[in-house]
Design a protein around this motif. Structure first.
Motif, PDB file in Angstrom:
ATOM      1  N   LEU A   1       0.829  -1.204   0.000  1.00  0.00           N
ATOM      2  CA  LEU A   1       0.000   0.000   0.000  1.00  0.00           C
ATOM      3  C   LEU A   1       0.863   1.254   0.000  1.00  0.00           C
ATOM      4  N   LEU A   2       1.888   1.258   0.839  1.00  0.00           N
ATOM      5  CA  LEU A   2       2.689   2.461   1.028  1.00  0.00           C
ATOM      6  C   LEU A   2       3.656   2.728  -0.117  1.00  0.00           C
ATOM      7  N   GLU A   3       4.022   1.701  -0.858  1.00  0.00           N
ATOM      8  CA  GLU A   3       5.108   1.874  -1.823  1.00  0.00           C
ATOM      9  C   GLU A   3       4.746   2.794  -2.990  1.00  0.00           C
ATOM     10  N   ASP A   4       3.458   2.956  -3.274  1.00  0.00           N
ATOM     11  CA  ASP A   4       3.080   3.886  -4.348  1.00  0.00           C
ATOM     12  C   ASP A   4       2.142   4.972  -3.822  1.00  0.00           C
ATOM     13  N   ALA A   5       2.451   5.468  -2.612  1.00  0.00           N
ATOM     14  CA  ALA A   5       1.585   6.464  -1.988  1.00  0.00           C
ATOM     15  C   ALA A   5       1.591   7.791  -2.748  1.00  0.00           C
ATOM     16  N   PHE A   6       2.743   8.196  -3.246  1.00  0.00           N
ATOM     17  CA  PHE A   6       2.860   9.535  -3.844  1.00  0.00           C
ATOM     18  C   PHE A   6       3.007   9.464  -5.358  1.00  0.00           C
ATOM     19  N   THR A   7       2.539  10.526  -5.991  1.00  0.00           N
ATOM     20  CA  THR A   7       2.731  10.688  -7.428  1.00  0.00           C
ATOM     21  C   THR A   7       3.046  12.151  -7.721  1.00  0.00           C
ATOM     22  N   ALA A   8       3.808  12.387  -8.777  1.00  0.00           N
ATOM     23  CA  ALA A   8       4.181  13.756  -9.140  1.00  0.00           C
ATOM     24  C   ALA A   8       3.047  14.430  -9.896  1.00  0.00           C
ATOM     25  N   THR A   9       2.792  15.712  -9.597  1.00  0.00           N
ATOM     26  CA  THR A   9       1.767  16.500 -10.289  1.00  0.00           C
ATOM     27  C   THR A   9       2.342  17.889 -10.573  1.00  0.00           C
ATOM     28  N   PRO A  10       1.669  18.674 -11.420  1.00  0.00           N
ATOM     29  CA  PRO A  10       2.155  20.046 -11.662  1.00  0.00           C
ATOM     30  C   PRO A  10       2.228  20.884 -10.401  1.00  0.00           C
ATOM     31  N   ASP A  11       1.468  20.501  -9.374  1.00  0.00           N
ATOM     32  CA  ASP A  11       1.468  21.255  -8.115  1.00  0.00           C
ATOM     33  C   ASP A  11       2.344  20.611  -7.053  1.00  0.00           C
ATOM     34  N   GLY A  12       3.202  19.690  -7.477  1.00  0.00           N
ATOM     35  CA  GLY A  12       4.043  18.997  -6.505  1.00  0.00           C
ATOM     36  C   GLY A  12       3.519  17.610  -6.217  1.00  0.00           C
ATOM     37  N   ASP A  13       4.191  16.914  -5.330  1.00  0.00           N
ATOM     38  CA  ASP A  13       3.781  15.551  -5.013  1.00  0.00           C
ATOM     39  C   ASP A  13       2.446  15.546  -4.282  1.00  0.00           C
ATOM     40  N   ARG A  14       1.562  14.647  -4.728  1.00  0.00           N
ATOM     41  CA  ARG A  14       0.265  14.419  -4.081  1.00  0.00           C
ATOM     42  C   ARG A  14       0.090  12.924  -3.872  1.00  0.00           C
ATOM     43  N   LEU A  15      -0.887  12.568  -3.056  1.00  0.00           N
ATOM     44  CA  LEU A  15      -1.189  11.154  -2.862  1.00  0.00           C
ATOM     45  C   LEU A  15      -1.849  10.616  -4.122  1.00  0.00           C
ATOM     46  N   SER A  16      -1.427   9.436  -4.534  1.00  0.00           N
ATOM     47  CA  SER A  16      -1.881   8.871  -5.804  1.00  0.00           C
ATOM     48  C   SER A  16      -3.317   8.366  -5.706  1.00  0.00           C
ATOM     49  N   ASP A  17      -3.976   8.314  -6.861  1.00  0.00           N
ATOM     50  CA  ASP A  17      -5.335   7.772  -6.904  1.00  0.00           C
ATOM     51  C   ASP A  17      -5.346   6.313  -6.453  1.00  0.00           C
ATOM     52  N   THR A  18      -4.317   5.581  -6.841  1.00  0.00           N
ATOM     53  CA  THR A  18      -4.240   4.171  -6.434  1.00  0.00           C
ATOM     54  C   THR A  18      -4.220   4.051  -4.919  1.00  0.00           C
ATOM     55  N   PHE A  19      -3.401   4.857  -4.291  1.00  0.00           N
ATOM     56  CA  PHE A  19      -3.300   4.850  -2.832  1.00  0.00           C
ATOM     57  C   PHE A  19      -4.615   5.280  -2.195  1.00  0.00           C
ATOM     58  N   LEU A  20      -5.186   6.377  -2.668  1.00  0.00           N
ATOM     59  CA  LEU A  20      -6.413   6.904  -2.068  1.00  0.00           C
ATOM     60  C   LEU A  20      -7.571   5.925  -2.192  1.00  0.00           C
ATOM     61  N   GLU A  21      -7.657   5.239  -3.310  1.00  0.00           N
ATOM     62  CA  GLU A  21      -8.741   4.270  -3.479  1.00  0.00           C
ATOM     63  C   GLU A  21      -8.585   3.107  -2.506  1.00  0.00           C
ATOM     64  N   GLN A  22      -7.374   2.638  -2.324  1.00  0.00           N
ATOM     65  CA  GLN A  22      -7.152   1.542  -1.380  1.00  0.00           C
ATOM     66  C   GLN A  22      -7.429   1.985   0.056  1.00  0.00           C
ATOM     67  N   VAL A  23      -7.010   3.190   0.386  1.00  0.00           N
ATOM     68  CA  VAL A  23      -7.231   3.688   1.737  1.00  0.00           C
ATOM     69  C   VAL A  23      -8.726   3.859   2.005  1.00  0.00           C
ATOM     70  N   ARG A  24      -9.456   4.333   1.007  1.00  0.00           N
ATOM     71  CA  ARG A  24     -10.913   4.490   1.194  1.00  0.00           C
ATOM     72  C   ARG A  24     -11.534   3.181   1.657  1.00  0.00           C
ATOM     73  N   GLY A  25     -11.173   2.071   1.024  1.00  0.00           N
ATOM     74  CA  GLY A  25     -11.737   0.791   1.407  1.00  0.00           C
ATOM     75  C   GLY A  25     -11.362   0.349   2.805  1.00  0.00           C
ATOM     76  N   LEU A  26     -10.243   0.881   3.319  1.00  0.00           N
ATOM     77  CA  LEU A  26      -9.784   0.498   4.653  1.00  0.00           C
ATOM     78  C   LEU A  26     -10.404   1.340   5.757  1.00  0.00           C
ATOM     79  N   VAL A  27     -10.780   2.586   5.445  1.00  0.00           N
ATOM     80  CA  VAL A  27     -11.201   3.491   6.512  1.00  0.00           C
ATOM     81  C   VAL A  27     -12.704   3.733   6.567  1.00  0.00           C
ATOM     82  N   THR A  28     -13.437   3.427   5.518  1.00  0.00           N
ATOM     83  CA  THR A  28     -14.873   3.647   5.567  1.00  0.00           C
ATOM     84  C   THR A  28     -15.561   2.518   6.322  1.00  0.00           C
ATOM     85  N   ARG A  29     -16.645   2.874   7.006  1.00  0.00           N
ATOM     86  CA  ARG A  29     -17.491   1.875   7.663  1.00  0.00           C
ATOM     87  C   ARG A  29     -18.832   1.757   6.947  1.00  0.00           C
ATOM     88  N   ALA A  30     -18.861   2.120   5.670  1.00  0.00           N
ATOM     89  CA  ALA A  30     -20.109   2.048   4.916  1.00  0.00           C
ATOM     90  C   ALA A  30     -20.656   0.622   4.876  1.00  0.00           C
TER      91      ALA A  30
END
Length: 421
Positions: free
Chosen positions: A243-272
């Motif tokens: 999960l952690l190995e591809d947390a960041f990605t480069a963007t025109p505004d600097g490094d941000r958290l990647s979509d891949t990372f954010l999607e995986q984290v969503r599944g871990l933290v939601t109680r839906a």
């Protein structure tokens, strides 16, 4: 395998059998190695899954412990009340009950005592003899309640990672598990030292830069810390590194958290998918006193877990009030959760005298380094249950049956049967 779906009508309040009813769903699994006629003669095994608030496992095929059990049993997989295909209890349905107080009162009927009463009603409806029950994690808590209040329905009890503390406030549970989780953090970062800096970097980034999960909710440091759920796994723990190995990605505004990372984290933290986990979690330790957000109180004694420290540790199963502020699936239930936390007259979940005198064979796996169900508290409980056979092992963590369920099930069944030989 062959499956059969069962729907049962049970009282919402088993103390008022003529009152309101709800539906409880269960799915039966039978191996095709048995003919339909042979299957009718097999004894039943009821599986009680982890939680609270988790629906019954959905088997795509019979493997692991299910394969082992299906050799000799008809398996009944219960969607505990409020979950799965049973009458649901979530942000959509609970407001139908009325006020926040009405919703909280309704949920007082969704603890282990009611789940056990459902199981006994189902057993009688099926015309089943006393059955074998297999409880994983919270399912083991339910098994101890079953032994306390309806032992006549039990042939034998198998428990994995689920010997609940029988007495005391919820605080002592979290004092023990915070220490276990801290030790597991240290072990993990010993294997992957580079991940210590990655976690720190993510925490710094989230303090400085707003990030939003795919469901539109904020990713805060405290929500990110919930990825520590991986630490409770045996082989699954390595998934945290992936999960952690591809947390960041480069963007025109600097490094941000990647979509891949954010999607995986969503599944871990939601109680839906399991809102009852958050709503009812601390109540499983409530025995005549208010739990009053015990994990949050105990956190004050473990500042290394605070989200504002430079190198925060990852967390375990603890539930905090902010869950109900940051998770869209829980936010509408914020006031209901507060009322449940304040409730100071929870009924006892265990009968210590009956447990001390039980004649039902019980075998339990206790995992030495379990971060969710503390080893020392588990052994304390084992000593309080007459004849309980313990297999303690450091070869597995809390999800051991996901790694070698067939062997674990066979060992525990053998222990229980040997006790009656």
């Amino acid at each position: 395998m062959r499956t059969t779906e069962h729907y049962f009508e049970v009282p919402l309040d088993h103390a008022d059998p003529a009152g309101e009813t709800i539906t409880v769903f269960a799915r039966e699994y039978v191996s095709v190695d048995h003919t339909e006629e042979q299957a009718q003669e097999l004894p039943w095994l009821l599986f009680l899954q982890g939680g609270p608030g988790g629906r019954g496992n959905r088997f795509p095929s019979l493997g692991g412990w299910g394969k082992a059990a299906a050799k000799d049993f008809r398996i009944l997989m219960l969607d505990q009340r409020g979950t799965g295909l049973s009458s649901p209890a979530d942000r959509h349905t609970l407001p139908l009950r009325g006020s926040d107080r009405d919703q909280a009162d309704y949920l007082t009927h969704f603890r282990a005592d009611s789940i056990v009463a459902d199981a006994e009603a189902i057993r009688r409806t099926l015309g089943a003899a006393p059955w074998t029950i297999y409880g994983q994690s919270y399912g083991g808590f339910c098994a101890l309640t079953y032994l306390s209040f309806a032992p006549e329905g039990l042939r034998e009890v198998l428990i994995t990672g689920g010997l609940a503390p029988l007495t005391g406030p919820a605080d002592r549970v979290y004092q023990a598990t915070f220490r276990r989780v801290a030790a597991r953090n240290a072990e993990y970062f010993g294997w992957y030292p580079e991940d210590r800096e990655t976690v720190n970097r993510i925490a710094r980034h989230l303090r400085e830069t707003p990030e939003v999960l795919p469901d539109g909710s904020p990713l805060t440091v405290e929500r990110f810390q919930m990825v520590g759920s991986f630490l409770g796994g045996n082989t699954r723990v390595d998934g945290l590194h992936h999960l952690l190995e591809d947390a960041f990605t480069a963007t025109p505004d600097g490094d941000r958290l990647s979509d891949t990372f954010l999607e995986q984290v969503r599944g871990l933290v939601t109680r839906a998918a399991n809102p009852l986990y958050a709503l009812m979690h601390e109540s499983i330790y409530g025995q005549g006193e208010a739990t009053d957000w015990a994990a949050l109180r105990v956190l004050q004694d473990h500042p290394e877990f605070r989200p504002d420290v430079p190198a925060p540790l990852l967390t375990g199963e603890m539930v905090y009030p902010w869950y109900f502020e940051q998770d869209p699936a829980l936010e509408p239930l914020r006031a209901v959760a507060a009322l449940l936390a304040e409730k100071d007259d929870w009924a006892p979940l265990y009968d210590l005298d009956r447990l001390a005198a039980t004649t039902v064979p019980v075998a339990a796996a206790v995992y030495t380094d379990d971060i969710y169900v503390d080893r020392d508290l588990s052994l304390e409980t084992a000593r309080a249950v007459r004849g309980l056979q313990v297999w303690e092992t450091d070869e597995f963590h809390h999800d051991g049956i996901a790694d070698d369920g067939e062997a674990i099930f066979g060992r525990l069944l053998g222990m229980a049967r040997a006790h009656t030989a």
